[in-house]
Design a protein around this motif. Sequence first.
Motif, PDB file in Angstrom:
ATOM      1  N   PHE A   5       0.857  -1.193   0.000  1.00  0.00           N
ATOM      2  CA  PHE A   5       0.000   0.000   0.000  1.00  0.00           C
ATOM      3  C   PHE A   5       0.887   1.235   0.000  1.00  0.00           C
ATOM      4  CE2 PHE A   5      -2.072   3.650   1.746  1.00  0.00           C
ATOM      5  CZ  PHE A   5      -3.344   3.607   1.225  1.00  0.00           C
ATOM      6  N   SER A   6       0.482   2.259  -0.755  1.00  0.00           N
ATOM      7  CA  SER A   6       1.092   3.570  -0.556  1.00  0.00           C
ATOM      8  C   SER A   6       0.132   4.659  -1.015  1.00  0.00           C
ATOM      9  CB  SER A   6       2.438   3.693  -1.266  1.00  0.00           C
ATOM     10  OG  SER A   6       3.177   4.769  -0.691  1.00  0.00           O
ATOM     11  N   GLY A   7       0.428   5.895  -0.620  1.00  0.00           N
ATOM     12  CA  GLY A   7      -0.450   7.012  -0.937  1.00  0.00           C
ATOM     13  C   GLY A   7       0.326   8.267  -1.276  1.00  0.00           C
ATOM     14  N   MET A  40      -4.958   8.138  -3.649  1.00  0.00           N
ATOM     15  CA  MET A  40      -4.807   9.594  -3.602  1.00  0.00           C
ATOM     16  C   MET A  40      -5.403   9.999  -2.250  1.00  0.00           C
ATOM     17  SD  MET A  40      -5.013   9.357  -7.180  1.00  0.00           S
ATOM     18  CE  MET A  40      -5.029   7.565  -7.266  1.00  0.00           C
ATOM     19  N   VAL A  41      -4.567  10.470  -1.338  1.00  0.00           N
ATOM     20  CA  VAL A  41      -5.038  10.695   0.027  1.00  0.00           C
ATOM     21  C   VAL A  41      -5.626  12.112   0.167  1.00  0.00           C
ATOM     22  CG1 VAL A  41      -3.672   8.905   1.160  1.00  0.00           C
ATOM     23  CG2 VAL A  41      -2.635  11.124   0.767  1.00  0.00           C
ATOM     24  N   ASP A  42      -6.853  12.246  -0.309  1.00  0.00           N
ATOM     25  CA  ASP A  42      -7.488  13.571  -0.281  1.00  0.00           C
ATOM     26  C   ASP A  42      -7.825  14.015   1.142  1.00  0.00           C
ATOM     27  OD1 ASP A  42      -9.514  11.647  -0.102  1.00  0.00           O
ATOM     28  OD2 ASP A  42     -10.707  12.430  -1.768  1.00  0.00           O
ATOM     29  N   MET A  43      -8.079  13.049   2.040  1.00  0.00           N
ATOM     30  CA  MET A  43      -8.363  13.444   3.432  1.00  0.00           C
ATOM     31  C   MET A  43      -7.112  13.959   4.133  1.00  0.00           C
ATOM     32  SD  MET A  43     -11.325  10.872   4.722  1.00  0.00           S
ATOM     33  CE  MET A  43     -10.242   9.527   5.050  1.00  0.00           C
ATOM     34  N   HIS A  44      -5.950  13.452   3.735  1.00  0.00           N
ATOM     35  CA  HIS A  44      -4.712  14.020   4.266  1.00  0.00           C
ATOM     36  C   HIS A  44      -4.486  15.432   3.710  1.00  0.00           C
ATOM     37  CE1 HIS A  44      -3.265   9.933   5.621  1.00  0.00           C
ATOM     38  NE2 HIS A  44      -2.897  10.703   6.613  1.00  0.00           N
ATOM     39  N   ALA A  45      -4.826  15.608   2.444  1.00  0.00           N
ATOM     40  CA  ALA A  45      -4.595  16.926   1.822  1.00  0.00           C
ATOM     41  C   ALA A  45      -5.318  18.038   2.577  1.00  0.00           C
ATOM     42  CB  ALA A  45      -5.013  16.904   0.351  1.00  0.00           C
ATOM     43  N   LEU A 130      -4.191   8.603  10.813  1.00  0.00           N
ATOM     44  CA  LEU A 130      -4.935   8.309   9.580  1.00  0.00           C
ATOM     45  C   LEU A 130      -4.047   7.550   8.603  1.00  0.00           C
ATOM     46  CD1 LEU A 130      -7.400   8.595   7.676  1.00  0.00           C
ATOM     47  CD2 LEU A 130      -6.570  10.881   7.067  1.00  0.00           C
ATOM     48  N   MET A 131      -2.790   7.929   8.562  1.00  0.00           N
ATOM     49  CA  MET A 131      -1.851   7.232   7.669  1.00  0.00           C
ATOM     50  C   MET A 131      -1.697   5.771   8.087  1.00  0.00           C
ATOM     51  SD  MET A 131       1.845   8.579   6.437  1.00  0.00           S
ATOM     52  CE  MET A 131       3.110   7.432   5.893  1.00  0.00           C
ATOM     53  N   ALA A 132      -1.622   5.526   9.385  1.00  0.00           N
ATOM     54  CA  ALA A 132      -1.546   4.145   9.877  1.00  0.00           C
ATOM     55  C   ALA A 132      -2.804   3.377   9.478  1.00  0.00           C
ATOM     56  CB  ALA A 132      -1.368   4.142  11.394  1.00  0.00           C
ATOM     57  N   VAL A 145       7.921   4.245   0.082  1.00  0.00           N
ATOM     58  CA  VAL A 145       7.840   5.699   0.306  1.00  0.00           C
ATOM     59  C   VAL A 145       9.231   6.312   0.148  1.00  0.00           C
ATOM     60  CG1 VAL A 145       5.889   5.813   1.931  1.00  0.00           C
ATOM     61  CG2 VAL A 145       8.186   5.316   2.789  1.00  0.00           C
ATOM     62  N   GLY A 146       9.274   7.622   0.092  1.00  0.00           N
ATOM     63  CA  GLY A 146      10.538   8.348   0.181  1.00  0.00           C
ATOM     64  C   GLY A 146      10.983   8.429   1.633  1.00  0.00           C
ATOM     65  N   GLU A 147      12.231   8.809   1.797  1.00  0.00           N
ATOM     66  CA  GLU A 147      12.873   8.904   3.115  1.00  0.00           C
ATOM     67  C   GLU A 147      12.061   9.731   4.135  1.00  0.00           C
ATOM     68  OE1 GLU A 147      16.052   7.672   3.892  1.00  0.00           O
ATOM     69  OE2 GLU A 147      15.749   8.519   5.900  1.00  0.00           O
TER      70      GLU A 147
HETATM   71  P1  TYM Z   1       3.483  13.088  -0.050  1.00  0.00           P
HETATM   72  O1  TYM Z   1       2.213  13.302  -0.789  1.00  0.00           O
HETATM   73  O2  TYM Z   1       4.135  14.261   0.585  1.00  0.00           O
HETATM   74  O3  TYM Z   1       4.552  12.434  -1.005  1.00  0.00           O
HETATM   75  C1  TYM Z   1       4.242  11.275  -1.761  1.00  0.00           C
HETATM   76  C2  TYM Z   1       5.441  10.353  -1.844  1.00  0.00           C
HETATM   77  O4  TYM Z   1       6.557  11.036  -2.425  1.00  0.00           O
HETATM   78  C3  TYM Z   1       7.681  10.925  -1.578  1.00  0.00           C
HETATM   79  N1  TYM Z   1       8.476  12.160  -1.686  1.00  0.00           N
HETATM   80  C4  TYM Z   1       9.774  12.190  -1.983  1.00  0.00           C
HETATM   81  N2  TYM Z   1      10.651  11.216  -2.278  1.00  0.00           N
HETATM   82  C5  TYM Z   1      11.917  11.593  -2.565  1.00  0.00           C
HETATM   83  N3  TYM Z   1      12.327  12.889  -2.574  1.00  0.00           N
HETATM   84  C6  TYM Z   1      11.475  13.890  -2.286  1.00  0.00           C
HETATM   85  N4  TYM Z   1      11.884  15.155  -2.315  1.00  0.00           N
HETATM   86  C7  TYM Z   1      10.130  13.570  -1.976  1.00  0.00           C
HETATM   87  N5  TYM Z   1       9.032  14.299  -1.653  1.00  0.00           N
HETATM   88  C8  TYM Z   1       8.040  13.423  -1.482  1.00  0.00           C
HETATM   89  C9  TYM Z   1       7.120  10.745  -0.180  1.00  0.00           C
HETATM   90  O5  TYM Z   1       8.052  10.148   0.678  1.00  0.00           O
HETATM   91  C10 TYM Z   1       5.921   9.874  -0.464  1.00  0.00           C
HETATM   92  O6  TYM Z   1       6.309   8.520  -0.556  1.00  0.00           O
HETATM   93  N6  TYM Z   1       1.948  11.099   4.268  1.00  0.00           N
HETATM   94  C11 TYM Z   1       2.241  10.813   2.869  1.00  0.00           C
HETATM   95  C12 TYM Z   1       1.048  10.264   2.111  1.00  0.00           C
HETATM   96  C13 TYM Z   1       0.410   9.074   2.730  1.00  0.00           C
HETATM   97  C14 TYM Z   1       0.910   7.753   2.749  1.00  0.00           C
HETATM   98  C15 TYM Z   1      -0.090   6.981   3.414  1.00  0.00           C
HETATM   99  C16 TYM Z   1       2.068   7.166   2.268  1.00  0.00           C
HETATM  100  C17 TYM Z   1      -0.794   9.051   3.373  1.00  0.00           C
HETATM  101  N7  TYM Z   1      -1.099   7.787   3.764  1.00  0.00           N
HETATM  102  C18 TYM Z   1       0.097   5.594   3.615  1.00  0.00           C
HETATM  103  C19 TYM Z   1       2.237   5.786   2.485  1.00  0.00           C
HETATM  104  C20 TYM Z   1       1.262   5.029   3.136  1.00  0.00           C
HETATM  105  C21 TYM Z   1       2.669  12.099   2.196  1.00  0.00           C
HETATM  106  O7  TYM Z   1       2.340  13.181   2.623  1.00  0.00           O
HETATM  107  O8  TYM Z   1       3.299  11.933   1.028  1.00  0.00           O
END
Ligand code: TYM
Length: 333
Positions: A5-7, A40-45, A130-132, A145-147
């Motif tokens: 899963f990812s968002g 697409m995590v619109d509730m997080h947005a 919510l992410m969990a 995910v990214g770092e």
């Molecule tokens: P978000 O929307 O900020 O970013 C989406 C994904 O892109 C990665 N990312 C990056 N990777 C490398 N370099 C960068 N500069 C960079 N900027 C962003 C992020 O690490 C992410 O993988 N909280 C999350 C969204 C989310 C989520 C989840 C992710 C909500 N629920 C459940 C995984 C599982 C977020 O704000 O990502």
Amino acid sequence: TPRVFSGIQPSGDLHLGNYLGAMKRFVDMQETGIETVYCMVDMHAITVWQDPEKLRHATRELCAGFIAAGIDPAKSILFNQSQVPEHAQLAWIFNCVARMGWMQRMTQWKDKAGKNAQNASLGLFAYPALMAADILVYHATHVPVGEDQKQHLELTRDIATKFNHDYGADFFPITEPVIEGAATRVMSFRDGSKKMSKSDPSDASRINMTDDSDTIAKKIRKAKTDPEGLPSEAEGLEGRPEARNLVNIYAALADTSVDAVLKDVGGKQFSEFKPILSELAVEKLAPISGEMARLMQDTSEIDKILDHGAERARAIASPILKKTYEIVGMVGA
Ligand code: TYM
């Protein structure tokens, strides 16, 4: 059984960091044949203010981005978070499992809320719960995910562990973060100490996935570098964040390692390397932005994909939520 899963948040433009750190990895995982669920995590947005019309547009454009980057809605489940209410329902339970202190330690909370935490939304504070829920409502085992999301994924593990412990149930899996590849942290083109981000006011700091070829080339040409040439080994990038960033980007775009890139370009000046990077970036990114634009011409197709994805997602999430309610002691059919 493994499940990915990812968002990604539909807030602002999708950029190169999102693509290399996340989306491109999502495509790799899709191709392994493991079940993949992307949201697409619109509730997080909306934890920070979003103009409704822009949110609608950004959600559809993000969906177009997923597809243009290679996510196949027949292989992966692709949907928006708000359309699967089980996310919000499980998030409430996790709000009651997670501790205030855990949330206060989140660096993203501290960065985003800043000194004005009293004025931040309650949703922004609860964001990681919510992410969990996003992850655990599918019993997902792997999360690419990214770092920058590492700490949130550790919190997800803490929530799963505490839930399992408090209720004496071996129910939620302990999720593995998947932070891999050469570009897990793409940096700003203006400042090698800041990550590339949607919220940076300078458009020159990032490549947007909707940028055309000329814009991509121009931003790379203007990207900040240091006066030295490129080293032939990775140690030579030590203390040179801007140089490291451009080499990482090249390696990720070319699906190769930093060492392999430096073997080729070691000794070159940036005036030579930048055009090579530019050419590769345009070759890889221009088809994606072109396809995104094409898909956005008829958004009814995108809406259909999202609807269908939400239905498939609910089929997984609904029994897991039901079982959670039973474990917690909530009465009902
Ligand atoms: P978000 O929307 O900020 O970013 C989406 C994904 O892109 C990665 N990312 C990056 N990777 C490398 N370099 C960068 N500069 C960079 N900027 C962003 C992020 O690490 C992410 O993988 N909280 C999350 C969204 C989310 C989520 C989840 C992710 C909500 N629920 C459940 C995984 C599982 C977020 O704000 O990502």
